[in-house]
Design a protein around this motif. Structure first.
Motif, PDB file in Angstrom:
ATOM      1  N   ARG A  60       8.536  -3.540  -3.922  1.00 59.38           N
ATOM      2  CA  ARG A  60       7.145  -3.256  -4.283  1.00 59.38           C
ATOM      3  C   ARG A  60       6.192  -3.673  -3.163  1.00 59.38           C
ATOM      4  NH1 ARG A  60       4.012   0.335  -6.307  1.00 59.38           N
ATOM      5  NH2 ARG A  60       2.142  -0.505  -7.298  1.00 59.38           N
ATOM      6  N   VAL A  61       6.473  -4.776  -2.503  1.00 56.65           N
ATOM      7  CA  VAL A  61       5.654  -5.207  -1.363  1.00 56.65           C
ATOM      8  C   VAL A  61       5.667  -4.145  -0.270  1.00 56.65           C
ATOM      9  CG1 VAL A  61       5.545  -6.853   0.555  1.00 56.65           C
ATOM     10  CG2 VAL A  61       5.824  -7.689  -1.781  1.00 56.65           C
ATOM     11  N   ARG A  62       6.851  -3.566  -0.002  1.00 55.67           N
ATOM     12  CA  ARG A  62       6.964  -2.522   1.027  1.00 55.67           C
ATOM     13  C   ARG A  62       6.171  -1.277   0.632  1.00 55.67           C
ATOM     14  NH1 ARG A  62      12.455  -4.698   1.578  1.00 55.67           N
ATOM     15  NH2 ARG A  62      13.171  -3.358  -0.138  1.00 55.67           N
ATOM     16  N   VAL A  63       6.262  -0.882  -0.626  1.00 52.99           N
ATOM     17  CA  VAL A  63       5.533   0.302  -1.101  1.00 52.99           C
ATOM     18  C   VAL A  63       4.026   0.091  -0.962  1.00 52.99           C
ATOM     19  CG1 VAL A  63       4.958   1.663  -3.150  1.00 52.99           C
ATOM     20  CG2 VAL A  63       7.340   1.084  -2.665  1.00 52.99           C
ATOM     21  N   LEU A  64       3.552  -1.077  -1.369  1.00 51.86           N
ATOM     22  CA  LEU A  64       2.123  -1.363  -1.283  1.00 51.86           C
ATOM     23  C   LEU A  64       1.648  -1.406   0.165  1.00 51.86           C
ATOM     24  CD1 LEU A  64       1.842  -4.097  -4.056  1.00 51.86           C
ATOM     25  CD2 LEU A  64       0.955  -1.761  -4.154  1.00 51.86           C
ATOM     26  N   ALA A  65       2.492  -1.929   1.058  1.00 53.33           N
ATOM     27  CA  ALA A  65       2.120  -1.966   2.480  1.00 53.33           C
ATOM     28  C   ALA A  65       1.977  -0.553   3.037  1.00 53.33           C
ATOM     29  CB  ALA A  65       3.161  -2.746   3.264  1.00 53.33           C
ATOM     30  N   LYS A  66       2.887   0.347   2.659  1.00 49.13           N
ATOM     31  CA  LYS A  66       2.794   1.734   3.113  1.00 49.13           C
ATOM     32  C   LYS A  66       1.551   2.416   2.554  1.00 49.13           C
ATOM     33  CE  LYS A  66       7.781   2.467   3.690  1.00 49.13           C
ATOM     34  NZ  LYS A  66       8.971   3.210   3.201  1.00 49.13           N
ATOM     35  N   GLU A  67       1.219   2.118   1.312  1.00 53.75           N
ATOM     36  CA  GLU A  67       0.022   2.701   0.708  1.00 53.75           C
ATOM     37  C   GLU A  67      -1.234   2.239   1.427  1.00 53.75           C
ATOM     38  OE1 GLU A  67       0.147   1.674  -3.384  1.00 53.75           O
ATOM     39  OE2 GLU A  67       1.711   3.131  -3.905  1.00 53.75           O
ATOM     40  N   ARG A  68      -1.290   0.957   1.778  1.00 56.94           N
ATOM     41  CA  ARG A  68      -2.454   0.443   2.502  1.00 56.94           C
ATOM     42  C   ARG A  68      -2.566   1.069   3.888  1.00 56.94           C
ATOM     43  NH1 ARG A  68      -1.057  -4.434  -0.160  1.00 56.94           N
ATOM     44  NH2 ARG A  68       0.264  -5.073   1.582  1.00 56.94           N
ATOM     45  N   GLN A  69      -1.438   1.221   4.561  1.00 60.76           N
ATOM     46  CA  GLN A  69      -1.462   1.837   5.886  1.00 60.76           C
ATOM     47  C   GLN A  69      -1.946   3.283   5.810  1.00 60.76           C
ATOM     48  OE1 GLN A  69       2.547   1.338   7.317  1.00 60.76           O
ATOM     49  NE2 GLN A  69       2.327  -0.867   7.637  1.00 60.76           N
ATOM     50  N   ALA A  70      -1.503   4.007   4.780  1.00 62.34           N
ATOM     51  CA  ALA A  70      -1.941   5.394   4.608  1.00 62.34           C
ATOM     52  C   ALA A  70      -3.430   5.460   4.326  1.00 62.34           C
ATOM     53  CB  ALA A  70      -1.157   6.046   3.473  1.00 62.34           C
ATOM     54  N   GLN A  71      -3.935   4.543   3.507  1.00 65.30           N
ATOM     55  CA  GLN A  71      -5.358   4.515   3.206  1.00 65.30           C
ATOM     56  C   GLN A  71      -6.186   4.209   4.445  1.00 65.30           C
ATOM     57  OE1 GLN A  71      -5.624   1.644   0.062  1.00 65.30           O
ATOM     58  NE2 GLN A  71      -4.819   3.042  -1.497  1.00 65.30           N
ATOM     59  N   GLU A  72      -5.712   3.264   5.252  1.00 64.64           N
ATOM     60  CA  GLU A  72      -6.428   2.916   6.477  1.00 64.64           C
ATOM     61  C   GLU A  72      -6.436   4.084   7.452  1.00 64.64           C
ATOM     62  OE1 GLU A  72      -4.531  -0.576   7.894  1.00 64.64           O
ATOM     63  OE2 GLU A  72      -5.322  -1.875   6.300  1.00 64.64           O
ATOM     64  N   ALA A  73      -5.283   4.770   7.574  1.00 63.08           N
ATOM     65  CA  ALA A  73      -5.210   5.922   8.470  1.00 63.08           C
ATOM     66  C   ALA A  73      -6.143   7.031   8.009  1.00 63.08           C
ATOM     67  CB  ALA A  73      -3.771   6.436   8.543  1.00 63.08           C
ATOM     68  N   ALA A  74      -6.190   7.272   6.703  1.00 60.70           N
ATOM     69  CA  ALA A  74      -7.072   8.306   6.159  1.00 60.70           C
ATOM     70  C   ALA A  74      -8.531   7.954   6.397  1.00 60.70           C
ATOM     71  CB  ALA A  74      -6.807   8.496   4.669  1.00 60.70           C
ATOM     72  N   SER A  75      -8.845   6.674   6.290  1.00 64.00           N
ATOM     73  CA  SER A  75     -10.228   6.245   6.505  1.00 64.00           C
ATOM     74  C   SER A  75     -10.642   6.440   7.956  1.00 64.00           C
ATOM     75  CB  SER A  75     -10.375   4.783   6.096  1.00 64.00           C
ATOM     76  OG  SER A  75     -11.683   4.311   6.347  1.00 64.00           O
ATOM     77  N   VAL A  76      -9.733   6.117   8.879  1.00 59.96           N
ATOM     78  CA  VAL A  76     -10.011   6.292  10.293  1.00 59.96           C
ATOM     79  C   VAL A  76     -10.209   7.771  10.630  1.00 59.96           C
ATOM     80  CG1 VAL A  76      -9.073   6.050  12.613  1.00 59.96           C
ATOM     81  CG2 VAL A  76      -8.866   4.165  10.989  1.00 59.96           C
ATOM     82  N   GLU A  77      -9.360   8.614  10.092  1.00 58.91           N
ATOM     83  CA  GLU A  77      -9.476  10.055  10.330  1.00 58.91           C
ATOM     84  C   GLU A  77     -10.761  10.616   9.785  1.00 58.91           C
ATOM     85  OE1 GLU A  77      -6.092  12.020   8.742  1.00 58.91           O
ATOM     86  OE2 GLU A  77      -4.668  11.120  10.147  1.00 58.91           O
ATOM     87  N   ALA A  78     -11.248  10.009   8.706  1.00 63.19           N
ATOM     88  CA  ALA A  78     -12.501  10.472   8.101  1.00 63.19           C
ATOM     89  C   ALA A  78     -13.719   9.916   8.823  1.00 63.19           C
ATOM     90  CB  ALA A  78     -12.537  10.088   6.628  1.00 63.19           C
ATOM     91  N   GLY A  79     -13.485   9.098   9.810  1.00 63.48           N
ATOM     92  CA  GLY A  79     -14.592   8.557  10.585  1.00 63.48           C
ATOM     93  C   GLY A  79     -15.128   7.243  10.089  1.00 63.48           C
ATOM     94  N   GLY A  80     -14.468   6.667   9.111  1.00 62.24           N
ATOM     95  CA  GLY A  80     -14.908   5.384   8.570  1.00 62.24           C
ATOM     96  C   GLY A  80     -14.064   4.263   9.098  1.00 62.24           C
ATOM     97  N   ALA A  81     -14.413   3.057   8.706  1.00 57.54           N
ATOM     98  CA  ALA A  81     -13.653   1.873   9.106  1.00 57.54           C
ATOM     99  C   ALA A  81     -12.833   1.395   7.917  1.00 57.54           C
ATOM    100  CB  ALA A  81     -14.591   0.762   9.575  1.00 57.54           C
ATOM    101  N   PRO A  82     -11.611   0.992   8.132  1.00 61.83           N
ATOM    102  CA  PRO A  82     -10.825   0.479   7.023  1.00 61.83           C
ATOM    103  C   PRO A  82     -11.471  -0.730   6.402  1.00 61.83           C
ATOM    104  CG  PRO A  82      -9.767  -0.059   9.108  1.00 61.83           C
ATOM    105  CD  PRO A  82     -10.899   0.880   9.425  1.00 61.83           C
ATOM    106  N   GLU A  83     -11.358  -0.853   5.083  1.00 58.20           N
ATOM    107  CA  GLU A  83     -11.975  -1.990   4.400  1.00 58.20           C
ATOM    108  C   GLU A  83     -11.219  -3.275   4.670  1.00 58.20           C
ATOM    109  OE1 GLU A  83     -12.279  -1.109   0.277  1.00 58.20           O
ATOM    110  OE2 GLU A  83     -13.704   0.526   0.573  1.00 58.20           O
TER     111      GLU A  83
END
Length: 279
Positions: free
Chosen positions: A256-279
C-alpha cells in the motif's frame, strides 16, 4: 526480567523501593512516593475545577506547545517509518511477542524505522526486532498513573504528557500502522487512524490487523452491524485487511505504501504539466 528490592534503597518516605524504569513526567523521572496520583492529562480534563484554571491554563498551553516542538524536533529526521501497536501485557513467551519481534526485524530489512509506544509487551518486541536488525527503534512514551517506563530496546525515545500530542506524532511520522492484539489503548490508536483516513484528514495510509482469531469478531461486527445499518460504507471495511503472519503484515503495508507513492508521483507530474506547483 525479574527486578529485586534492595533493602538499602529507600524512597523519601523510608519504604524499600523496588528497582523500576520509573515514572516519566515529561523529561522528569520519578520513583517511589514521588510518583503522582494524577497525570497531567487527568488534571487538564478534570471537571469542576476552581477558578485557579484562569491562571494555570495559559501555562498549560505553553507546555502543550513545547511537547509538539520537542516531538517535531526529535522525529523530523527519522526517515520512512511504520508504527506497530499492540498490548503492553503480552509476555515474552507468548506468540504475539515473537510475531511482533519478527515484524520489527522485517520492517528494518525493508528500509523502515519502527515506531511503538515504547512500553513493554508487543511494543518491546517490535523495538527489539528493529534494534537487533540494526535499524532505528523509536518509542513514544506517555505519562500514566502507573509506572511503565521506556523499554530497553528503544534507540530514540520521546516521553509525552498529553495523549493528543503523542497521537499526532504517530500519524505525522508513520507511513502505515501494523496493529497486533491489544486493549483499549490499541483500539484507541486504531480507530483514531481509521477516522482520519476515512474523513480524509490525512492522506490514506495502510492499516493492517494481525491475528484473524483476535480481530475476526470485530471485523464481523463492523460488517454485520455498522455496514448493515449504514453507519459506515462497505468500502470502509477495505481499510482493515486482516493477516496472520509477520511476512503478510509487512508485505500488505509495504504494498500500500508503494501504491500511494506512485499515486503521489503521478499527481505531482500532472500538476507540473498543468503549469502548477506540486502541493
Amino acid at each position: 526480567m525479574t527486578r529485586t528490592v534492595h533493602p538499602n534503597r529507600q524512597d523519601p518516605g523510608g519504604r524499600p523501593r523496588r528497582e523500576s524504569n520509573g515514572y516519566r513526567k515529561g523529561p522528569v523521572l520519578l520513583r517511589g512516593s514521588l510518583v503522582p496520583e494524577e497525570t497531567t492529562d487527568a488534571r487538564l480534563l478534570k471537571p469542576e475545577q476552581d477558578t485557579s484554571w484562569l491562571h494555570q491554563d495559559p501555562w498549560r498551553v505553553l507546555r502543550i506547545q513545547a511537547e509538539f516542538v520537542e516531538g517535531f524536533g526529535a522525529l523530523a529526521e527519522i526517515g520512512p517509518a511504520i508504527s506497530v501497536f499492540g498490548s503492553a501485557r503480552v509476555k515474552a513467551e507468548e506468540p504475539e511477542y515473537v510475531l511482533a519481534e519478527e515484524i520489527g526485524h522485517l520492517l528494518v530489512e525493508a528500509g523502515f524505522a519502527v515506531v511503538t509506544g515504547g512500553g513493554p509487551g508487543v511494543m518491546e518486541a517490535a523495538n527489539k526486532g528493529a534494534c537487533e536488525a540494526d535499524g532505528l527503534s523509536v518509542g513514544l512514551g506517555i505519562e500514566l498513573p502507573f509506572e511503565q517506563g521506556m523499554n530497553q530496546w528503544v534507540d530514540l525515545g520521546v516521553n509525552f504528557r498529553y495523549f493528543f500530542a503523542r497521537k499526532t506524532m504517530f500519524v505525522k511520522y508513520s507511513q502505515g500502522f501494523i496493529v497486533l492484539p491489544g486493549g483499549f489503548g490499541t483500539m484507541d490508536e486504531l480507530f483514531e487512524a481509521l477516522t482520519l483516513v476515512q474523513t480524509q484528514k490525512v492522506s490514506s495510509f495502510p492499516i493492517v490487523l494481525v491475528g484473524s482469531e483476535y480481530w475476526g469478531g470485530l471485523v464481523d461486527w463492523l460488517r454485520d452491524t455498522m455496514v448493515a445499518r449504514g453507519t459506515i460504507s462497505p468500502a470502509d471495511l477495505e481499510l482493515l485487511p486482516v493477516v496472520d503472519t509477520a511476512e503478510d503484515a509487512v508485505e500488505a503495508v509495504l504494498e500500500r505504501v508503494r501504491v500511494l507513492a506512485k499515486e503521489r508521483q503521478a499527481q505531482e507530474a500532472a500538476s507540473v504539466e498543468a503549469g502548477g506547483a506540486p502541493e
